[in-house]
Design a protein around this motif. Sequence first.
Motif, PDB file in Angstrom:
ATOM      1  N   LYS A  35       1.829  26.320  21.275  1.00 57.38           N
ATOM      2  CA  LYS A  35       0.520  26.701  21.833  1.00 57.38           C
ATOM      3  C   LYS A  35       0.282  28.198  21.683  1.00 57.38           C
ATOM      4  CE  LYS A  35      -0.034  23.187  25.436  1.00 57.38           C
ATOM      5  NZ  LYS A  35       0.116  22.969  26.880  1.00 57.38           N
ATOM      6  N   LEU A  36       1.343  28.985  21.932  1.00 56.07           N
ATOM      7  CA  LEU A  36       1.204  30.444  21.798  1.00 56.07           C
ATOM      8  C   LEU A  36       0.816  30.800  20.354  1.00 56.07           C
ATOM      9  CD1 LEU A  36       3.617  32.960  23.487  1.00 56.07           C
ATOM     10  CD2 LEU A  36       2.622  33.446  21.262  1.00 56.07           C
ATOM     11  N   VAL A  37       1.461  30.137  19.403  1.00 52.93           N
ATOM     12  CA  VAL A  37       1.149  30.387  17.985  1.00 52.93           C
ATOM     13  C   VAL A  37      -0.304  30.019  17.691  1.00 52.93           C
ATOM     14  CG1 VAL A  37       1.630  29.603  15.627  1.00 52.93           C
ATOM     15  CG2 VAL A  37       3.515  30.180  17.173  1.00 52.93           C
ATOM     16  N   ASN A  38      -0.748  28.883  18.215  1.00 54.31           N
ATOM     17  CA  ASN A  38      -2.120  28.440  17.954  1.00 54.31           C
ATOM     18  C   ASN A  38      -3.163  29.392  18.524  1.00 54.31           C
ATOM     19  OD1 ASN A  38      -1.069  26.320  16.624  1.00 54.31           O
ATOM     20  ND2 ASN A  38      -1.490  24.802  18.201  1.00 54.31           N
ATOM     21  N   ASN A  39      -2.764  30.182  19.519  1.00 56.88           N
ATOM     22  CA  ASN A  39      -3.681  31.170  20.103  1.00 56.88           C
ATOM     23  C   ASN A  39      -3.485  32.547  19.495  1.00 56.88           C
ATOM     24  OD1 ASN A  39      -4.918  29.412  21.896  1.00 56.88           O
ATOM     25  ND2 ASN A  39      -3.252  29.621  23.378  1.00 56.88           N
ATOM     26  N   SER A  40      -2.784  32.641  18.370  1.00 55.43           N
ATOM     27  CA  SER A  40      -2.517  33.946  17.757  1.00 55.43           C
ATOM     28  C   SER A  40      -2.900  33.906  16.278  1.00 55.43           C
ATOM     29  CB  SER A  40      -1.023  34.288  17.888  1.00 55.43           C
ATOM     30  OG  SER A  40      -0.286  33.590  16.908  1.00 55.43           O
ATOM     31  N   THR A  41      -2.639  35.014  15.601  1.00 56.18           N
ATOM     32  CA  THR A  41      -2.949  35.085  14.165  1.00 56.18           C
ATOM     33  C   THR A  41      -1.786  34.581  13.314  1.00 56.18           C
ATOM     34  OG1 THR A  41      -2.152  37.352  14.240  1.00 56.18           O
ATOM     35  CG2 THR A  41      -4.535  37.035  14.379  1.00 56.18           C
ATOM     36  N   LEU A  42      -0.714  34.128  13.970  1.00 55.53           N
ATOM     37  CA  LEU A  42       0.442  33.628  13.216  1.00 55.53           C
ATOM     38  C   LEU A  42       0.077  32.367  12.431  1.00 55.53           C
ATOM     39  CD1 LEU A  42       3.169  34.052  15.980  1.00 55.53           C
ATOM     40  CD2 LEU A  42       3.239  35.122  13.712  1.00 55.53           C
ATOM     41  N   ASP A  43       0.789  32.130  11.336  1.00 55.75           N
ATOM     42  CA  ASP A  43       0.604  30.881  10.591  1.00 55.75           C
ATOM     43  C   ASP A  43       0.882  29.702  11.520  1.00 55.75           C
ATOM     44  OD1 ASP A  43       0.074  32.240   8.291  1.00 55.75           O
ATOM     45  OD2 ASP A  43       2.015  31.836   7.336  1.00 55.75           O
ATOM     46  N   THR A  75      11.590  32.804  16.661  1.00 50.24           N
ATOM     47  CA  THR A  75      12.379  31.767  15.995  1.00 50.24           C
ATOM     48  C   THR A  75      13.041  32.447  14.800  1.00 50.24           C
ATOM     49  OG1 THR A  75      10.366  31.101  14.830  1.00 50.24           O
ATOM     50  CG2 THR A  75      11.028  29.733  16.683  1.00 50.24           C
ATOM     51  N   ALA A  76      14.352  32.292  14.700  1.00 52.34           N
ATOM     52  CA  ALA A  76      15.094  32.971  13.635  1.00 52.34           C
ATOM     53  C   ALA A  76      16.282  32.102  13.241  1.00 52.34           C
ATOM     54  CB  ALA A  76      15.568  34.340  14.118  1.00 52.34           C
ATOM     55  N   GLN A  90       9.351  33.609  12.923  1.00 50.85           N
ATOM     56  CA  GLN A  90       8.131  34.022  13.615  1.00 50.85           C
ATOM     57  C   GLN A  90       8.480  34.718  14.921  1.00 50.85           C
ATOM     58  OE1 GLN A  90       5.733  30.364  14.075  1.00 50.85           O
ATOM     59  NE2 GLN A  90       4.259  31.251  12.653  1.00 50.85           N
ATOM     60  N   ILE A  91       7.696  35.733  15.234  1.00 49.64           N
ATOM     61  CA  ILE A  91       7.785  36.355  16.561  1.00 49.64           C
ATOM     62  C   ILE A  91       6.361  36.502  17.068  1.00 49.64           C
ATOM     63  CG2 ILE A  91       7.952  38.710  15.570  1.00 49.64           C
ATOM     64  CD1 ILE A  91       9.703  39.358  18.121  1.00 49.64           C
ATOM     65  N   GLY A  92       6.155  36.166  18.316  1.00 49.78           N
ATOM     66  CA  GLY A  92       4.812  36.276  18.877  1.00 49.78           C
ATOM     67  C   GLY A  92       4.882  36.552  20.361  1.00 49.78           C
ATOM     68  N   VAL A  93       3.894  37.294  20.832  1.00 47.70           N
ATOM     69  CA  VAL A  93       3.766  37.599  22.264  1.00 47.70           C
ATOM     70  C   VAL A  93       2.333  37.245  22.659  1.00 47.70           C
ATOM     71  CG1 VAL A  93       3.728  39.476  23.982  1.00 47.70           C
ATOM     72  CG2 VAL A  93       5.567  39.365  22.286  1.00 47.70           C
ATOM     73  N   ASP A  94       2.180  36.603  23.810  1.00 49.18           N
ATOM     74  CA  ASP A  94       0.852  36.243  24.313  1.00 49.18           C
ATOM     75  C   ASP A  94      -0.028  37.491  24.339  1.00 49.18           C
ATOM     76  OD1 ASP A  94      -0.517  33.909  26.020  1.00 49.18           O
ATOM     77  OD2 ASP A  94      -1.031  35.871  26.887  1.00 49.18           O
ATOM     78  N   SER A  95      -1.292  37.335  23.934  1.00 51.10           N
ATOM     79  CA  SER A  95      -2.151  38.522  23.790  1.00 51.10           C
ATOM     80  C   SER A  95      -2.287  39.300  25.100  1.00 51.10           C
ATOM     81  CB  SER A  95      -3.524  38.123  23.245  1.00 51.10           C
ATOM     82  OG  SER A  95      -4.073  37.116  24.038  1.00 51.10           O
ATOM     83  N   SER A  96      -2.176  38.613  26.237  1.00 48.34           N
ATOM     84  CA  SER A  96      -2.308  39.295  27.528  1.00 48.34           C
ATOM     85  C   SER A  96      -1.080  40.141  27.871  1.00 48.34           C
ATOM     86  CB  SER A  96      -2.517  38.264  28.643  1.00 48.34           C
ATOM     87  OG  SER A  96      -1.340  37.485  28.798  1.00 48.34           O
TER      88      SER A  96
END
Length: 176
Positions: A35-43, A75-76, A90-96
């Motif tokens: 879900k976090l990925v779907n709310n970001s610019t990540l693939d 994820t690594a 991939q690495i992602g942080v919630d935009s907030s």
Amino acid sequence: MLSIKKQNGTATLNKPLDTVTFETPTVEDGTEMWKLVNNSTLDQNSVYKYILMCEFFADTCVVAKEGDKVVGFVTAFIPPEKQDVVFVWQIGVDSSQRGKGIASKILNELINRDACRDVRFLEATVTPSNKASQSLFKGLARHHDTDCQVYDFFSEDLFPSDEHEEERCFRIGPLK
Ligand SMILES: CC(C)(COP(=O)(O)OP(=O)(O)OC[C@H]1O[C@@H](n2cnc3c(N)ncnc32)[C@H](O)[C@@H]1OP(=O)(O)O)[C@@H](O)C(=O)NCCC(=O)NCCS
């Protein structure tokens, strides 16, 4: 010696993030990561891939949580033929939650894991327009007083859509 120097690297990055924990994910975290990925610019990928990573590569994945909420993740994996490398998929942080040092702490948690005891280099691919990600990986190298080499990796023509930029490899290390 290895872990002491890495821990020193972590200490220099620490900012007060008392409410955020950094954990090894379980398969139950897969949906929240997706879900976090779907709310970001990540693939975007199928949720199955995140569940798969949590099942088979949990030792080299990290979730950052505030309470039960996943606010960031990496994820690594260690490529079978390059045991001294941990490759960040991939690495992602919630935009907030961005700009608080969470991604930096996630990467430090990753390289301090037992699973990474033989790792000397962290690699990731980044698109030329992703300045936040470039800062993250260059900052990691700086905080660990080591190099960040950048070189061509996946060219634009490998991707089926014209909209995908090339992916350049950021290789950080040697980590001591
Ligand atoms: C890239 C990303 C993970 C960074 O997460 P973050 O928690 O905000 O990063 P941090 O707060 O730990 O900051 C790390 C470094 O990057 C810098 N940085 C963070 N966001 C930045 C931005 N938008 N522009 C420039 N620098 C930025 C910080 O100043 C810090 O630098 P320092 O080490 O010199 O202090 C986050 O922006 C994100 O999830 N982006 C969308 C997904 C993505 O692009 N992932 C990476 C794909 S390779």
